[in-house]
Design a protein around this motif. Structure first.
Motif, PDB file in Angstrom:
ATOM      1  N   HIS A 109       0.826  -1.214   0.000  1.00  0.00           N
ATOM      2  CA  HIS A 109       0.000   0.000   0.000  1.00  0.00           C
ATOM      3  C   HIS A 109       0.860   1.264   0.000  1.00  0.00           C
ATOM      4  CE1 HIS A 109       0.508   1.262   4.243  1.00  0.00           C
ATOM      5  NE2 HIS A 109       0.869  -0.001   4.366  1.00  0.00           N
ATOM      6  N   GLY A 150      -0.786   2.358  -3.053  1.00  0.00           N
ATOM      7  CA  GLY A 150      -1.996   2.986  -2.520  1.00  0.00           C
ATOM      8  C   GLY A 150      -3.113   1.944  -2.448  1.00  0.00           C
ATOM      9  N   TYR A 151      -4.057   2.157  -1.543  1.00  0.00           N
ATOM     10  CA  TYR A 151      -5.117   1.167  -1.332  1.00  0.00           C
ATOM     11  C   TYR A 151      -6.052   1.029  -2.521  1.00  0.00           C
ATOM     12  CZ  TYR A 151      -3.561   0.867   3.513  1.00  0.00           C
ATOM     13  OH  TYR A 151      -2.806   0.647   4.643  1.00  0.00           O
TER      14      TYR A 151
END
Lengths: 460, 460
Positions: free
Chosen positions: A428, A432-433
């Protein structure tokens, strides 16, 4: 645990000699090149044709067990470590070079072909397969594709994905497709091929791989430059690129690594220097001479103490051994070696090297750093002992900080080893999520029962 | 038709001057470079920031209308043709080069940057962006990425995807991600970036693109060789590659194309020859001289009637004009020009050229063929009139046969133009139904309401 009735069904798919459930065999397949990770599989299966693989995959969907594909098991992110309720699908026997097409400059290979064997075969006829991962003498092409492996020649020649033209893949539903082919250009439909590359065995099992070959460079020149500071080595790399020279190889070794290498390989390296660069330019003899001279000049201008230039192929091999043996040399000094794989934009290599030093001091751990400086791909390697929980804890904290610093510089947590089990909790930070959720969505859609190498790259 | 209440909501997202619903505007956006295809959109919207795009995409999911992204509209497979119940998302105003990083050899650009403008900007500082599609003076980088465009320098330098390092993408759910970055190597997570490239606007809308640059080749040599038969030209191409020379450019023109070009551009080309090759080698001056001499020798050995070698940059441009103007020259001879884009493995170019001739005779249609012979990428171009239904019918049958023959040779239906609307019914010939189903599964998972460029590449 896979039910014995299911194991029986599995054993009936292949010949007896290709199905293993003994404890010894399970232990053999319980680990790969990654430290601190191991897990026993419920069985090991060696399929001999793609129909068997398809059959096994369909059975996995029906009976809900997992499949962990495996080549040589040299991976460094835990990609081929078994998981709960799984069989290992051993592809190492799929080791035939099926075709070398000298007109189209391609090779069809089975996934179990050893990378350096392919090098040797194609070089015999004047061709060249550039990707050369550190483990090239034992790793397999299938594993290289699954992890999108790099190597020492990445700066000029790119990584595995730049040489994969086609794939035959058993999908998570057991169906078989071919994507790509011998066409230099092909934009029909979505680019499934490049999506399978680097998917770490979670989206499909490769059964045949079509590789691009290129003409073998006519000649090359190998150099070793010694420096009193890391920063001088870093500046040299930038200076070379700024001269618009793209060497085939620009490799970095720090002090710790140099000492371990010298101790191990007795190459006559000075052990009082702070860093060295292994440099190689290749191509047309005139260009090589010209570029080598410019590279030497860049080294001198940035305070190189000494520059060794290989006069013969044997000398070049000896210089390259300094880099090629780095991992083994470090690994023999301590019971446990944790090799990391951060990458930063090329311009930030010097800064990143400094940060690694600061962090290793802060957490009082011993880190030797080497790597592909021209690519910004560094392998800070912690020399430790997995029985020393306290030290391992500090090492883990240090690596987390190294990852965060790399990402602050626009870098990534893995340049060529993959995410696997070892780095999924940090994914992440770089992706990034939202992007991870996009990856998850695709995995769920293609593998709704999560049978292919579950828990690798990310959790569902 | 999109409800007027929804159009009102859309118009409130952007400034008034960036929302169009007049009939004149709709007509302007109803077609692209592809013949025989057109459709009126319900509106045209020009977003000025990514938040607006995200907002529009979210509204599309809520109100169930479609979005057709568009750059310059030069596409040749119908990728930006409007569909039922859609708005066109015009990205042509996103035309800023945001950063050129000379240390890392990268450029961040907006998707609406014209390809040749980028060429000019980076060449000013000694750098090079190789992809050069035929439409480079008017097409946009965003469109190039969406279609994974090729060009004349593809043989040596590769296509658009080989130069995309990062993408900022608005996903079909309106969320925004960045994939990739300035790292030369990055294997963290799935390779979403390469999957978006060539997805023809069906999986995401690009808002920023990070491109790889390379040092500009020091020099180049351009040659034109004339041949009495197509087969001699084909053999010359194979002979050059067999010499292990990879020219930057190896372009082919057949008799029909040569005549049209001469008629159009008055370059002094002989109109009684059967074919010509445009050849360019580039790189270090010594290598260029040596390779050019070998190329000339290959041409002579394969019966070239005459070989012109450009002595100056201006002469080189003039020789290149012969190839660059091929499409325009053919297009002006008849009301309708259907340009196809098959690719075959390099070794089969001569066979494929012969098959095209046989098929065009069989269906009694006029076809001029030109293309990237070194890549195996040929553009058989039918000169016809869309009002002549009967002839168009024959042309369609001829193309279907050409596709089938290309695929028999291991080729594909599109090398650089994309599948779009124009070729989706033939996609199964090259990919097979199982692979298409895999593509559909991913599209459905990422875009469950099918709002992004629906009906392109395949039907859901």
């Amino acid at each position: 645990m896979i039910k014995s009735s299911v194991l029986k069904q599995l054993s009936s798919i292949v010949e007896n000699k290709n199905f293993y459930t003994s404890q010894e065999d399970k232990i053999t397949y319980s680990y790969d090149g990654t430290p601190l990770l191991e897990h026993l599989p419920d069985a090991i299966i060696r399929p001999t044709n793609k129909e068997q693989i398809s059959h096994i995959v369909k059975l996995a969907n029906k009976e809900h067990f997992s499949i962990v594909p495996r080549g040589a098991g040299t991976g460094l992110s835990g990609g081929s470590i078994p998981v709960e309720n799984c069989i290992v699908l051993d592809m190492s026997q799929w080791n035939k070079i099926l075709e070398i097409d000298t007109e189209n400059l391609t090779a069809w290979v089975e996934p179990g072909v050893i990378t350096s064997q392919l090098h040797q075969e194609v070089e015999k006829i004047g061709l060249f397969y550039p990707p050369d991962p550190g483990s090239m003498n034992i790793c397999t092409i299938g594993g290289n594709v699954a992890e999108n492996s790099g190597g020492l020649r990445g700066l000029k020649y790119g990584v595995t994905k730049n040489y994969v033209m086609g794939l035959e893949v058993v999908l998570p539903n057991g169906e078989i497709i071919i994507c790509g082919g011998k066409n230099v250009k092909d934009v029909a439909g979505y680019n499934l091929k490049d999506f399978f590359i680097g998917s770490e065995g979670t989206l499909g099992i490769f059964t045949r791989i079509l590789l691009k070959l290129i003409p073998k460079p006519q000649t090359s020149k190998t150099m070793l430059a010694y420096f009193n500071t890391q920063s001088d080595a870093g500046k040299t790399v930038s200076a070379i690129i700024a001269q618009k020279i793209i060497p085939a190889t620009v490799e970095f070794l720090d002090k710790t690594t140099i000492r371990c290498v010298e101790d191990f390989a007795k190459l006559g390296l000075p052990t009082d220097i702070e860093s060295l660069l292994l440099l190689e330019v290749d191509g047309h003899p005139v260009v090589v001479e010209e570029e080598a001279a410019k590279v030497v000049e860049c080294c001198k201008r940035n305070n190189a103490i000494e520059i060794k230039i290989a006069g013969t192929e044997e000398e070049a091999m000896r210089l390259k051994t300094a880099r090629r043996s780095a991992f083994s040399a470090l690994a023999r000094t301590k019971p446990t070696t944790i090799l990391e794989d951060i990458t930063v934009p090329r311009s930030s290599v010097a800064v990143m090297l400094e940060k690694i030093q600061v962090i290793s001091k802060k957490y009082d751990i011993q880190i030797g750093t080497f790597g592909h400086a021209g690519d910004g791909n560094l392998h800070p390697t912690c020399l430790t002992d997995e029985r020393n929980y306290e030290e391992i804890g500090r090492a883990e904290k240090a690596y987390e900080e190294i990852f965060v610093e790399a990402i602050k510089l626009g870098g990534t947590i893995t340049g060529e080893h993959g995410t696997g089990l070892a780095k999924k909790k940090f994914l992440h930070l770089v992706s990034g999520y939202t992007a991870i959720e996009t990856m998850r969505t695709i995995k769920r859609a293609l593998d709704p029962n999560n049978i292919l190498n579950p828990g690798k790259v990310f959790d569902l």
